[in-house]
Design a protein around this motif. Structure first.
Motif, PDB file in Angstrom:
ATOM      1  N   LEU A 192       0.741  -1.196  -0.063  1.00  0.00           N
ATOM      2  CA  LEU A 192       0.053   0.000   0.025  1.00  0.00           C
ATOM      3  C   LEU A 192       0.939   1.294  -0.032  1.00  0.00           C
ATOM      4  O   LEU A 192       0.524   2.350  -0.698  1.00  0.00           O
ATOM      5  N   GLY A 193       2.036   1.344   0.756  1.00  0.00           N
ATOM      6  CA  GLY A 193       2.549   2.608   0.735  1.00  0.00           C
ATOM      7  C   GLY A 193       1.929   3.764   1.425  1.00  0.00           C
ATOM      8  O   GLY A 193       1.093   3.855   2.100  1.00  0.00           O
ATOM      9  N   ASN A 194       1.988   4.882   0.361  1.00  0.00           N
ATOM     10  CA  ASN A 194       1.439   6.071   0.717  1.00  0.00           C
ATOM     11  C   ASN A 194      -0.165   6.032   0.272  1.00  0.00           C
ATOM     12  O   ASN A 194      -0.908   6.551   0.573  1.00  0.00           O
ATOM     13  N   GLY A 195      -0.332   5.130  -0.612  1.00  0.00           N
ATOM     14  CA  GLY A 195      -1.712   4.848  -1.115  1.00  0.00           C
ATOM     15  C   GLY A 195      -2.202   5.245  -2.471  1.00  0.00           C
ATOM     16  O   GLY A 195      -3.333   5.340  -2.904  1.00  0.00           O
ATOM     17  N   ARG A 196      -1.123   5.792  -3.236  1.00  0.00           N
ATOM     18  CA  ARG A 196      -1.407   6.336  -4.402  1.00  0.00           C
ATOM     19  C   ARG A 196      -2.012   5.194  -5.540  1.00  0.00           C
ATOM     20  O   ARG A 196      -2.942   5.647  -6.224  1.00  0.00           O
ATOM     21  N   THR A 197      -1.416   4.446  -5.592  1.00  0.00           N
ATOM     22  CA  THR A 197      -1.914   3.218  -6.523  1.00  0.00           C
ATOM     23  C   THR A 197      -3.182   2.646  -5.885  1.00  0.00           C
ATOM     24  O   THR A 197      -4.226   2.366  -6.940  1.00  0.00           O
ATOM     25  N   TYR A 198      -3.533   2.419  -4.723  1.00  0.00           N
ATOM     26  CA  TYR A 198      -4.875   1.890  -4.363  1.00  0.00           C
ATOM     27  C   TYR A 198      -5.746   3.184  -4.626  1.00  0.00           C
ATOM     28  O   TYR A 198      -6.951   2.698  -5.314  1.00  0.00           O
ATOM     29  N   ILE A 206      -2.483  -5.732   1.070  1.00  0.00           N
ATOM     30  CA  ILE A 206      -1.763  -6.368   1.610  1.00  0.00           C
ATOM     31  C   ILE A 206      -0.339  -5.350   1.896  1.00  0.00           C
ATOM     32  O   ILE A 206       0.135  -4.766   0.974  1.00  0.00           O
ATOM     33  N   ASP A 207      -0.152  -5.201   3.444  1.00  0.00           N
ATOM     34  CA  ASP A 207       1.195  -4.261   3.755  1.00  0.00           C
ATOM     35  C   ASP A 207       1.492  -4.705   4.902  1.00  0.00           C
ATOM     36  O   ASP A 207       0.615  -5.172   6.046  1.00  0.00           O
ATOM     37  N   ARG A 208       2.557  -4.330   5.520  1.00  0.00           N
ATOM     38  CA  ARG A 208       3.312  -4.688   6.710  1.00  0.00           C
ATOM     39  C   ARG A 208       2.653  -3.991   7.743  1.00  0.00           C
ATOM     40  O   ARG A 208       2.441  -4.374   8.899  1.00  0.00           O
ATOM     41  N   MET A 209       2.449  -2.534   7.560  1.00  0.00           N
ATOM     42  CA  MET A 209       1.517  -1.730   8.294  1.00  0.00           C
ATOM     43  C   MET A 209       0.845  -0.627   7.435  1.00  0.00           C
ATOM     44  O   MET A 209       1.255  -0.404   6.546  1.00  0.00           O
ATOM     45  N   LEU A 210      -0.116  -0.105   8.158  1.00  0.00           N
ATOM     46  CA  LEU A 210      -0.991   0.885   7.800  1.00  0.00           C
ATOM     47  C   LEU A 210      -0.466   2.299   7.864  1.00  0.00           C
ATOM     48  O   LEU A 210      -0.160   2.642   9.086  1.00  0.00           O
ATOM     49  N   GLN A 211       0.161   2.927   6.931  1.00  0.00           N
ATOM     50  CA  GLN A 211       0.814   4.209   6.903  1.00  0.00           C
ATOM     51  C   GLN A 211       0.545   5.185   5.664  1.00  0.00           C
ATOM     52  O   GLN A 211       1.379   5.833   5.265  1.00  0.00           O
ATOM     53  N   CYS A 212      -0.705   4.892   5.094  1.00  0.00           N
ATOM     54  CA  CYS A 212      -0.852   5.741   4.074  1.00  0.00           C
ATOM     55  C   CYS A 212      -1.448   7.042   4.075  1.00  0.00           C
ATOM     56  O   CYS A 212      -1.862   7.485   5.261  1.00  0.00           O
TER      57      CYS A 212
END
Length: 158
Positions: free
Chosen positions: A37-43, A58-64
């Motif tokens: 997810l990362g920052n959420g731009r792709t999502y 899916i991501d290790r942690m939510l930090q978008c």
């Protein structure tokens, strides 16, 4: 090429690849998966181009960015392999997956993508598409859009 130019080229390739893949799965049933997810731009882009699809993340942690937070039921927090197993256990079938996991060290990223490929295969719908920044194994490699330089982004069919 400067790092800025390289980043712009990568982001343009990512957008063009996702748009290309979304057009090709329009009539195929299945959900969407954003691995990393990362920052959420792709999502956020996936929500825009595929508004009627469930998008798993899916991501290790939510930090978008707060505007890009997926619904709690669609966010699987943790390491990718057990989260993919969990998704497979829910009988999810993915028509389009975007693979963007990595440590930022090419050799590690390539090894991780190869290691996770079988787990990703378990959730893919037959004929589903995968867009990836890393080489995957066990999938049919496709030629993506002409606007993307070879090997900038990789395209696969399950």
């Amino acid at each position: 090429m400067s790092r800025l130019d390289s980043m712009l080229r990568r982001l343009s390739a990512q957008r063009d690849g996702l748009n290309w893949a979304a057009d090709r799965i329009r009539d195929q049933p299945g959900d969407v998966l954003d691995l990393g997810l990362g920052n959420g731009r792709t999502y956020d882009h996936l929500r825009e181009i595929l508004p009627d699809r469930r998008i798993w993340v899916i991501d290790r942690m939510l930090q978008c960015h707060p505007s890009c937070t997926p619904p709690e039921a669609d966010f699987l927090e943790g390491e990718a392999e057990p989260m993919l197993a969990r998704l497979a256990g829910q009988d999810a079938r993915i028509a389009l997956a975007h693979y963007d996991l990595g440590f930022g060290i090419k050799e590690q990223d390539v090894a991780e993508a190869a290691r996770l490929s079988p787990a990703l295969a378990q959730v893919m719908a037959p004929g589903g598409l995968i867009i990836s920044g890393q080489p995957l194994v066990g999938f049919e490699q496709l030629t993506g859009p002409d606007s993307i330089a070879p090997d900038r982004y990789l395209f696969y069919r399950a």
